[in-house]
Design a protein around this motif. Structure first.
Motif, short mmCIF file in Angstrom:
data_model
loop_
_atom_site.label_atom_id
_atom_site.label_comp_id
_atom_site.label_asym_id
_atom_site.label_seq_id
_atom_site.Cartn_x
_atom_site.Cartn_y
_atom_site.Cartn_z
N LEU A 60 29.12 53.61 78.20
CA LEU A 60 28.99 53.47 76.75
C LEU A 60 30.35 53.35 76.08
O LEU A 60 30.54 52.54 75.16
CB LEU A 60 28.22 54.66 76.19
N ASN A 61 31.31 54.16 76.52
CA ASN A 61 32.65 54.12 75.94
C ASN A 61 33.30 52.76 76.16
O ASN A 61 33.92 52.19 75.25
CB ASN A 61 33.53 55.22 76.53
N PHE A 62 33.18 52.23 77.36
CA PHE A 62 33.77 50.93 77.67
C PHE A 62 33.07 49.82 76.90
O PHE A 62 33.71 48.86 76.45
CB PHE A 62 33.74 50.67 79.16
N HIS A 63 31.74 49.92 76.77
CA HIS A 63 31.01 48.90 76.01
C HIS A 63 31.45 48.90 74.55
O HIS A 63 31.59 47.84 73.93
CB HIS A 63 29.50 49.14 76.11
N ALA A 64 31.66 50.10 73.99
CA ALA A 64 32.10 50.19 72.59
C ALA A 64 33.48 49.58 72.42
O ALA A 64 33.74 48.86 71.44
CB ALA A 64 32.10 51.66 72.16
N LEU A 65 34.38 49.86 73.38
CA LEU A 65 35.71 49.27 73.30
C LEU A 65 35.65 47.76 73.48
O LEU A 65 36.35 47.01 72.79
CB LEU A 65 36.61 49.90 74.37
N GLU A 66 34.79 47.30 74.40
CA GLU A 66 34.64 45.86 74.61
C GLU A 66 34.19 45.17 73.33
O GLU A 66 34.72 44.09 72.96
CB GLU A 66 33.63 45.60 75.73
N ASP A 68 34.65 46.10 70.21
CA ASP A 68 35.73 46.06 69.22
C ASP A 68 36.83 45.08 69.63
O ASP A 68 37.47 44.46 68.77
CB ASP A 68 36.32 47.45 69.03
N LEU A 69 37.07 44.96 70.93
CA LEU A 69 38.08 44.00 71.39
C LEU A 69 37.62 42.57 71.11
O LEU A 69 38.41 41.72 70.69
CB LEU A 69 38.34 44.19 72.88
N VAL A 70 36.34 42.31 71.35
CA VAL A 70 35.81 40.96 71.10
C VAL A 70 35.86 40.65 69.61
O VAL A 70 36.27 39.55 69.19
CB VAL A 70 34.37 40.84 71.63
N ASP A 71 35.46 41.63 68.77
CA ASP A 71 35.44 41.44 67.32
C ASP A 71 36.81 41.62 66.68
O ASP A 71 36.97 41.39 65.48
CB ASP A 71 34.45 42.41 66.67
N GLN A 74 40.79 45.98 64.78
CA GLN A 74 42.05 46.61 65.18
C GLN A 74 42.13 48.07 64.74
O GLN A 74 42.77 48.89 65.40
CB GLN A 74 43.23 45.83 64.59
N THR A 75 41.46 48.43 63.64
CA THR A 75 41.53 49.82 63.17
C THR A 75 40.88 50.79 64.15
O THR A 75 41.23 51.97 64.19
CB THR A 75 40.83 49.95 61.81
N ALA A 76 39.91 50.31 64.94
CA ALA A 76 39.22 51.19 65.89
C ALA A 76 39.74 51.02 67.31
O ALA A 76 39.56 51.91 68.15
CB ALA A 76 37.72 50.91 65.86
N ILE A 77 40.39 49.90 67.58
CA ILE A 77 40.80 49.60 68.95
C ILE A 77 41.81 50.62 69.47
O ILE A 77 41.71 51.09 70.61
CB ILE A 77 41.37 48.17 69.03
N GLU A 78 42.80 50.97 68.64
CA GLU A 78 43.83 51.89 69.12
C GLU A 78 43.23 53.23 69.51
O GLU A 78 43.51 53.76 70.59
CB GLU A 78 44.90 52.09 68.06
N ARG A 79 42.38 53.77 68.65
CA ARG A 79 41.76 55.08 68.94
C ARG A 79 40.88 55.01 70.18
O ARG A 79 40.97 55.88 71.05
CB ARG A 79 40.94 55.54 67.73
N LYS A 80 40.06 53.98 70.28
CA LYS A 80 39.14 53.88 71.41
C LYS A 80 39.87 53.57 72.72
O LYS A 80 39.46 54.02 73.78
CB LYS A 80 38.08 52.82 71.14
N TYR A 125 50.57 42.26 70.89
CA TYR A 125 49.22 42.78 70.68
C TYR A 125 48.17 41.81 71.21
O TYR A 125 47.20 42.23 71.86
CB TYR A 125 48.97 43.04 69.20
N THR A 126 48.36 40.53 70.96
CA THR A 126 47.41 39.53 71.44
C THR A 126 47.33 39.54 72.97
O THR A 126 46.25 39.47 73.55
CB THR A 126 47.81 38.13 70.94
N ALA A 127 48.52 39.63 73.61
CA ALA A 127 48.55 39.67 75.08
C ALA A 127 47.87 40.92 75.59
O ALA A 127 47.09 40.89 76.57
CB ALA A 127 50.00 39.59 75.57
N TRP A 128 48.14 42.08 74.94
CA TRP A 128 47.50 43.34 75.36
C TRP A 128 45.99 43.25 75.22
O TRP A 128 45.25 43.68 76.09
CB TRP A 128 48.03 44.50 74.52
N ARG A 129 45.52 42.70 74.07
CA ARG A 129 44.09 42.60 73.82
C ARG A 129 43.40 41.77 74.89
O ARG A 129 42.31 42.14 75.38
CB ARG A 129 43.86 41.99 72.44
N THR A 130 44.02 40.70 75.33
CA THR A 130 43.45 39.86 76.38
C THR A 130 43.37 40.63 77.69
O THR A 130 42.35 40.59 78.39
CB THR A 130 44.30 38.59 76.56
N GLN A 131 44.46 41.33 78.04
CA GLN A 131 44.49 42.10 79.29
C GLN A 131 43.49 43.26 79.25
O GLN A 131 42.80 43.52 80.23
CB GLN A 131 45.90 42.65 79.53
N ALA A 132 43.41 43.94 78.11
CA ALA A 132 42.50 45.09 77.98
C ALA A 132 41.05 44.65 78.09
O ALA A 132 40.23 45.32 78.74
CB ALA A 132 42.75 45.81 76.66
#
Length: 307
Positions: A60-66, A68-71, A74-80, A125-132
Motif C-alpha cells: 500500500l505504501n509503495f502504491h501510494a508513492l507510485e 504521487d510520482l505519476v501525478d 511534489q508536496t507529498a512525494i518527499e514525505r512519502k 529532481y526530474t532524474a530522481w523522480r524517474t529513477q524512484a
C-alpha cells in the motif's frame, strides 16, 4: 542477545516493549551468521526479518508513492519517499535473506539502494523522480515472488538451525535450543506446496542428525519430537516430492522414532499416518502400468495402513 532477539515474536503480541521493530537492511543477513553468534540468535533474527515484513502494508505504501510520482504531487512525494525508505530497507533485507535459498519458483533478485531524494535543481529532481518510479514498480513486481517464498524460507531457516544442533557432536546444544524451536520457529512452519528438492534433502539430513544425536541428550529427542509432531507433518506432506533420498531418510527417522513410542497413543497414530504418507510418496515413483501391468496380488497399498 537471544533475549533481545526474542523480544520480537510478532506484531500481534499484546506486550510490545519497544516502539518499533529494529532496523533491518540489506547487510543484516550477511552480518548475522558470523562467529560468535549462537545458532539460536541467528535463527531468531532471520525469522524476525520475515515476521517484520508486512507485505500488504508495504505494498500500500509503495502504491501510494507510485501514484504521487505519476501525478507529480511534489508536496507529498518527499514525505512519502522518506517513509518508503524503511520499507525499502526491510524489503532489501528479506531479498538478501531469500536470495541464497534454493527455490522451485522464480528466483528473488537483490535490490539496489533506493534513490536518494533531492530537489537541488529541477533537472536533478526530474532524474530522481524517474529513477524512484522505476524502483517502486520493480519492488511492486517483486513483492508477490517474495511472499511466495516465505514458507520455503521458514523451512530453510529451521533446517539450518536443526543442522547446527545436530552437527555439534556433543550434548551441548545452542543456547535455549528447545525454546527457540518450539516457541519461535515451529509455530510459523507451515509449507503448503512442494519445495525445492535441495531443501527437502537438507531438511531430511538435519532430521536424521537429530535422530542420531538423540542418545547424547534428552533435548535432542525433544527437538525431534517437536518437528515431527508440528504442522509441517500435515496430511499428505505437500512440501515433499517423491525424491528417493529425502523420502527414504525421513521414513527411516520416523520408523526409528515409532519403535520407541508407546503403541496405541495419539503420537504413535500420527507417526503411522506419516509413514503412510511417505509410503505413497514412494509409490508415486513407480510408473502406472495400467490394468494389464498389475500382478496377481492386485494394486499396491501402503504397508502401514491400520484396520
Amino acid at each position: 542477545m537471544w533475549h533481545l532477539a526474542a523480544l520480537f515474536p510478532g506484531q500481534s503480541t499484546s506486550d510490545i516493549r519497544l516502539a518499533a521493530w529494529p532496523d533491518f537492511n540489506r547487510s543484516t543477513p550477511s552480518i548475522v551468521p558470523a562467529t560468535p553468534y549462537s545458532a539460536s540468535v541467528v535463527a531468531l533474527l532471520k525469522s524476525n526479518i520475515l515476521t517484520a515484513f508486512l507485505a500488504a502494508e508495504i505494498r500500500l505504501n509503495f502504491h501510494a508513492l507510485e501514484t504521487d510520482l505519476v501525478d507529480n504531487v511534489q508536496t507529498a512525494i518527499e514525505r512519502k519517499s522518506r517513509a518508503a525508505q524503511r520499507d525499502w530497507d526491510l524489503l532489501s533485507a528479506v531479498c538478501a535473506l531469500l536470495y541464497p535459498i534454493a527455490t522451485s519458483g522464480r528466483p528473488v533478485q537483490l535490490l539496489d539502494p533506493f534513490p536518494v531524494y533531492t530537489i537541488k535543481t529541477g533537472g536533478a529532481y526530474t532524474a530522481w523522480r524517474t529513477q524512484a518510479l522505476a524502483a517502486v514498480r520493480d519492488a511492486l513486481r517483486l513483492i508477490p515472488h517474495v511472499e511466495a517464498r516465505f514458507e520455503e524460507a521458514r523451512l530453510a531457516i529451521t533446517t539450518e538451525f536443526l543442522h547446527a544442533c545436530s552437527s555439534s557432536g556433543s550434548s551441548t546444544l545452542p543456547y535455549k535450543a528447545v525454546q527457540t524451536l518450539s516457541q519461535n520457529l515451529l509455530p510459523d512452519l507451515w509449507v503448503s506446496s512442494q519445495v525445492h528438492v535441495d531443501n527437502q534433502r537438507k531438511f531430511a539430513a538435519a532430521l536424521r542428525g537429530l535422530a542420531d544425536s538423540s542418545e547424547l541428550s534428552p533435548d535432542y529427542l525433544l527437538l525431534l519430537k517437536g518437528v515431527i509432531t508440528s504442522d509441517l507433518f500435515t496430511e499428505g506432506l505437500p512440501w515433499l516430492s517423491s525424491d528417493l533420498q529425502a523420502v527414504s531418510t525421513i521414513m527411516d527417522v520416523v520408523q526409528r522414532y515409532l519403535a520407541s513410542a508407546d503403541a496405541g497413543t495419539a503420537q504413535s497414530q500420527k507417526l503411522e499416518n506419516i509413514l503412510n504418507w511417505l509410503e505413497l510418496k514412494e509409490l508415486a515413483r513407480v510408473p502406472d502400468l495400467g490394468p494389464l501391468g498389475q500382478n496377481d496380488a492386485g494394486p499396491s497399498t501402503p504397508r502401514f495402513v491400520r484396520g
